[in-house]
Scaffold this motif. Structure first.
Motif, PDB file in Angstrom:
ATOM      1  N   VAL A  30      35.413  51.801  57.937  1.00  0.00           N
ATOM      2  CA  VAL A  30      35.098  51.458  56.546  1.00  0.00           C
ATOM      3  C   VAL A  30      35.676  50.083  56.232  1.00  0.00           C
ATOM      4  N   ILE A  31      35.257  49.521  55.130  1.00  0.00           N
ATOM      5  CA  ILE A  31      35.709  48.206  54.703  1.00  0.00           C
ATOM      6  C   ILE A  31      37.208  48.221  54.401  1.00  0.00           C
ATOM      7  N   THR A  32      37.897  47.129  54.718  1.00  0.00           N
ATOM      8  CA  THR A  32      39.324  47.007  54.432  1.00  0.00           C
ATOM      9  C   THR A  32      39.531  46.480  53.006  1.00  0.00           C
ATOM     10  N   GLY A  38      37.955  39.989  49.142  1.00  0.00           N
ATOM     11  CA  GLY A  38      37.222  38.760  49.388  1.00  0.00           C
ATOM     12  C   GLY A  38      35.867  38.735  48.706  1.00  0.00           C
ATOM     13  N   ILE A  39      35.224  39.908  48.574  1.00  0.00           N
ATOM     14  CA  ILE A  39      33.936  39.970  47.881  1.00  0.00           C
ATOM     15  C   ILE A  39      34.122  39.668  46.394  1.00  0.00           C
ATOM     16  N   CYS A  45      37.116  33.928  40.965  1.00  0.00           N
ATOM     17  CA  CYS A  45      38.547  33.892  41.244  1.00  0.00           C
ATOM     18  C   CYS A  45      39.170  32.686  40.549  1.00  0.00           C
ATOM     19  N   GLN A  46      40.376  32.887  40.095  1.00  0.00           N
ATOM     20  CA  GLN A  46      41.225  31.836  39.528  1.00  0.00           C
ATOM     21  C   GLN A  46      42.624  32.107  40.085  1.00  0.00           C
ATOM     22  N   PRO A  47      42.906  31.692  41.333  1.00  0.00           N
ATOM     23  CA  PRO A  47      44.143  32.120  41.999  1.00  0.00           C
ATOM     24  C   PRO A  47      45.425  31.725  41.282  1.00  0.00           C
ATOM     25  N   TYR A 156      30.492  31.513  46.607  1.00  0.00           N
ATOM     26  CA  TYR A 156      29.917  31.416  47.945  1.00  0.00           C
ATOM     27  C   TYR A 156      29.374  32.790  48.309  1.00  0.00           C
ATOM     28  N   GLN A 157      28.540  32.872  49.320  1.00  0.00           N
ATOM     29  CA  GLN A 157      27.919  34.132  49.700  1.00  0.00           C
ATOM     30  C   GLN A 157      28.977  35.125  50.177  1.00  0.00           C
ATOM     31  N   PRO A 158      29.128  36.268  49.499  1.00  0.00           N
ATOM     32  CA  PRO A 158      30.070  37.276  50.001  1.00  0.00           C
ATOM     33  C   PRO A 158      29.615  37.780  51.363  1.00  0.00           C
ATOM     34  N   TYR A 159      30.579  38.227  52.155  1.00  0.00           N
ATOM     35  CA  TYR A 159      30.229  38.706  53.489  1.00  0.00           C
ATOM     36  C   TYR A 159      31.045  39.938  53.834  1.00  0.00           C
TER      37      TYR A 159
END
Length: 246
Positions: A30-32, A38-39, A45-47, A156-159
């Motif tokens: 499964v996804i971490t 990251g998605i 995002c505003q880090p 940017y394109q999520p991956y």
């Protein structure tokens, strides 16, 4: 109080590589939390103002593996500061060659085995955690994320683990009817939580000193199709020291 922002995410291929495998890539089932965060970051995002905290991952499709062989370049991409200097013309651009890599005229790529996932689908739950001094901005930050996600906008394109495996997403509006995850039960064991130190505010372009990895792990279980993700500050998250390569 922060509210969970819910995304439905899917894609044809995904690979969330186990860090203990150095050469061949073998995906977690499964996804971490790191890939899920990251998605969210890809959408908004505003880090310097906030970070995303995952709370739950719902697995909407049974994990299915597929074996692939992929060409990968041997060299690592330069740091963001180096790329910025290239863009500003302050430093000569040094491209990465896949073949006929000068000056030694050897191939700069290698073929590796990948055990990836196919036809994945998740429902992610995460909330915005403002850094000290930005708490009053929370409603505006949440509204901006929902506006961008509802319109399909992203920085940017999520991956899905690897950049060549794009992630598609849609915002789940509050009160929307949601499908029940299938009855999946898995004991994954220790799983990668994140590769960065999430305890401090980030900067758009960190210095090379701030880019040292900070690996964290947690014991992951899928119960009735759901992974409960502990807070990063929780004792359930095992954190390592930030150590530079020798």
């Amino acid at each position: 109080m922060p509210q969970d922002q819910i995304l439905k995410v899917w894609g044809e291929l995904a690979c969330f590589t186990r860090p203990e495998l150095k050469v061949e890539r073998f995906s977690y089932p499964v996804i971490t939390p790191s890939a899920a965060r990251g998605i969210y970051d890809a959408i908004y995002c505003q880090p310097a103002e906030f970070r995303w905290q995952l709370t739950r991952i719902e697995v909407l499709a049974y994990p299915r593996y597929i074996a692939l062989r992929r060409n990968e370049v041997k060299d690592k991409a330069p740091s963001s500061m180096t790329i910025l200097r290239w863009m500003e013309g302050k430093e000569e651009v040094k491209p990465i060659f896949a073949d006929d890599n000068p000056p030694d005229d050897t191939k700069g790529r290698t073929q590796r085995q990948t055990m990836a996932l196919k036809n994945v689908c998740y429902r992610l739950h995460a909330y915005i955690r403002p850094w000290p001094g930005f708490e009053a901005r929370l409603p505006a930050l949440e509204a901006q994320f929902r506006r961008r996600a509802s319109q399909g906008k992203c920085i940017y394109q999520p991956y899905l683990g690897c950049r060549e495996f794009p992630a598609y997403f849609e915002l789940v509006e509050p009160g929307a009817q949601m499908e029940t995850p299938p009855p999946i039960d898995l004991d994954i064991g220790l799983m990668l939580y994140d590769v960065f130190d999430l305890s401090r505010p980030g900067k758009p372009l960190d210095t090379a000193n701030d880019e040292l990895p900070s690996i964290s792990l947690f014991r992951a279980e899928v119960r009735n199709g759901t992974v409960t993700v502990p807070d990063y500050e929780s004792d359930a998250v095992l954190k390592g020291r930030r150590v530079a390569n020798a």
